[in-house]
Design a protein around this motif. Sequence first.
Motif, mmCIF file in Angstrom:
data_model
loop_
_atom_site.group_PDB
_atom_site.id
_atom_site.type_symbol
_atom_site.label_atom_id
_atom_site.label_comp_id
_atom_site.label_asym_id
_atom_site.label_seq_id
_atom_site.Cartn_x
_atom_site.Cartn_y
_atom_site.Cartn_z
ATOM 1 N N ILE A 241 0.966 -1.152 0.005
ATOM 2 C CA ILE A 241 0.147 -0.044 0.057
ATOM 3 C C ILE A 241 0.977 1.161 -0.104
ATOM 4 O O ILE A 241 0.734 2.214 -0.531
ATOM 5 C CB ILE A 241 -0.822 0.122 1.324
ATOM 6 N N HIS A 244 2.610 2.303 -3.229
ATOM 7 C CA HIS A 244 1.689 3.108 -4.201
ATOM 8 C C HIS A 244 1.505 4.737 -3.976
ATOM 9 O O HIS A 244 1.496 5.363 -4.971
ATOM 10 C CB HIS A 244 0.221 2.316 -4.238
ATOM 11 N N TYR A 245 1.598 5.062 -2.745
ATOM 12 C CA TYR A 245 1.680 6.319 -2.596
ATOM 13 C C TYR A 245 3.062 7.036 -2.890
ATOM 14 O O TYR A 245 3.054 8.030 -3.393
ATOM 15 C CB TYR A 245 1.490 6.822 -0.963
ATOM 16 N N GLN A 307 -7.019 5.305 1.731
ATOM 17 C CA GLN A 307 -7.385 4.822 0.450
ATOM 18 C C GLN A 307 -8.974 5.060 0.123
ATOM 19 O O GLN A 307 -9.441 5.584 -0.904
ATOM 20 C CB GLN A 307 -7.387 3.344 0.366
ATOM 21 N N TRP A 311 -10.384 7.257 -2.878
ATOM 22 C CA TRP A 311 -11.191 6.839 -3.740
ATOM 23 C C TRP A 311 -12.391 7.773 -4.182
ATOM 24 O O TRP A 311 -12.824 7.804 -5.283
ATOM 25 C CB TRP A 311 -11.739 5.413 -3.003
ATOM 26 N N LEU A 328 -2.527 9.052 5.368
ATOM 27 C CA LEU A 328 -1.466 8.046 5.123
ATOM 28 C C LEU A 328 -0.191 8.362 5.856
ATOM 29 O O LEU A 328 0.361 7.446 6.231
ATOM 30 C CB LEU A 328 -1.358 7.882 3.645
ATOM 31 N N ARG A 383 -9.114 3.653 -9.841
ATOM 32 C CA ARG A 383 -9.957 3.762 -8.310
ATOM 33 C C ARG A 383 -9.931 2.230 -8.002
ATOM 34 O O ARG A 383 -10.064 2.260 -6.824
ATOM 35 C CB ARG A 383 -11.436 4.296 -8.794
ATOM 36 N N PHE A 386 -7.303 1.640 -5.486
ATOM 37 C CA PHE A 386 -7.627 2.051 -4.047
ATOM 38 C C PHE A 386 -8.619 1.166 -3.332
ATOM 39 O O PHE A 386 -8.357 0.891 -2.143
ATOM 40 C CB PHE A 386 -8.395 3.754 -3.933
ATOM 41 N N CYS A 389 -5.952 -1.459 -2.359
ATOM 42 C CA CYS A 389 -5.399 -1.230 -1.277
ATOM 43 C C CYS A 389 -6.079 -1.137 0.158
ATOM 44 O O CYS A 389 -5.574 -1.372 1.219
ATOM 45 C CB CYS A 389 -4.472 0.173 -1.411
ATOM 46 N N LEU A 390 -7.443 -0.790 0.023
ATOM 47 C CA LEU A 390 -8.346 -0.773 1.207
ATOM 48 C C LEU A 390 -8.726 -2.152 1.730
ATOM 49 O O LEU A 390 -8.305 -2.473 2.918
ATOM 50 C CB LEU A 390 -9.681 0.007 0.822
ATOM 51 N N SER A 393 -5.410 -3.326 3.528
ATOM 52 C CA SER A 393 -5.191 -2.454 4.663
ATOM 53 C C SER A 393 -5.926 -3.334 5.653
ATOM 54 O O SER A 393 -5.768 -3.589 6.879
ATOM 55 C CB SER A 393 -5.543 -1.127 4.517
#
Length: 418
Positions: A241, A244-245, A307, A311, A328, A383, A386, A389-390, A393
């Motif tokens: 995750i 990606h940021y 995320q 989103w 984040l 999208r 995200f 990634c959600l 998490s």
Amino acid sequence: MPARPHADRLLSWSRFCRLPLLVHVILLGTFLSRFAFFMVWPYLGLMLYRQFGLSATDTGLILALSSGCSTLLGIYAGNLADRYGRGRVMLIGGALGVVGMSLFASAASPAWFALGALANGMMRSLLENQSRAMISDHCADSLDRELGMQLRYYLINLGGALGPLCGLWFGMTARQSTFWLAALGYLLYLLLLAFSMWRVHLHEAASQQLSSLNFGATMRVLARDRAFKLLTLGNIATMFIYAHYQSTLDLYLMRLSIPHIATLITQLLLINTLTIVLLQLPMVHLLRRYNANQRICLGALLFGLAQIAFWFTPVSWPTGWLIGGFILSIGEVILFPALNIRVDELAPPHLRGTYVGASSIYLLGSASAPILGGLVIDYLGGRWLFVLCLALSLVAWRLYRQSGQQPLVSHAEVAVTP
């Protein structure tokens, strides 16, 4: 709850001053080496393109050598440090840091840059990873250990934040010769380590409980440690995750028709840097009543909340991306230092190096993120990244919760593992 007595406060000048000399040297050396290193490292891709005309793929392969070598060598290097002494391994790692940076500074072909990346990866396994275990070896008090690890993470990020700015200010970016400053930083760190070990008459048998377990026996210990395995799986998901940021989010934003996209990307990086530098230590104070595993779970949930912000942010509202980046970043300053503390809690004293080395497997998450993230963006849309990634998490939060519920490996049992 009444305030802690002064002696029990984590963030206090008296506690910092009483940290052992070797811990102070590790903190200072970490900042010096990271500061000099990051004066030029962010511009390495541009340097390779200008000097050798390398493609993005070739540059990525060279950079991957560093993280790949660090991951593969981490466990074995940790076992060597546990068996033969952490100080010797760290000094070898410091020497490799000097060699690696010198190769970067003097390389006349991509092959020499690749050798420098290989030496840099070995240095991370031998020097940087084992410095965390060395802090634990020399801090008998748990709060002293936590302070040392928190400050080490803080100084890594402070050096990473100030290095590029100073390099830009003094006009040293994208210059190969700047790597000589990085080599000098690692040389100073190496000399400080050697001097401090001599100064305190370091006898590792007294400060470090050496292990008699060979590599195979150590692997069997790790295989039995369910709490550590769950923690490591959660770390891989978390790093997926976070990566990606740092990379894939930029690719997604570039595909949107957002005005002043370069400014937005710069603001996202700036928010991350300022949050870490300005808020890490205050967050340590605010969350002092919670144990390391509880803080890890909170950090994972904040990653998920970020995320959701990404989103639902419309293209017409760039501020939403900044809010998500701030959430984040708060999760990062809570989660990552707590992970180091949690690994130390799980590790038997004579296997600290092995556990620290094995924990670097989380780099698999960051290594796979750009490839998988790019595929999701190309074939499903940004999208959905995200959404993925959600979900990860939440998976990481669950793994961390389960890890905290597992019993520790019996130190007595480990001591006699064949």
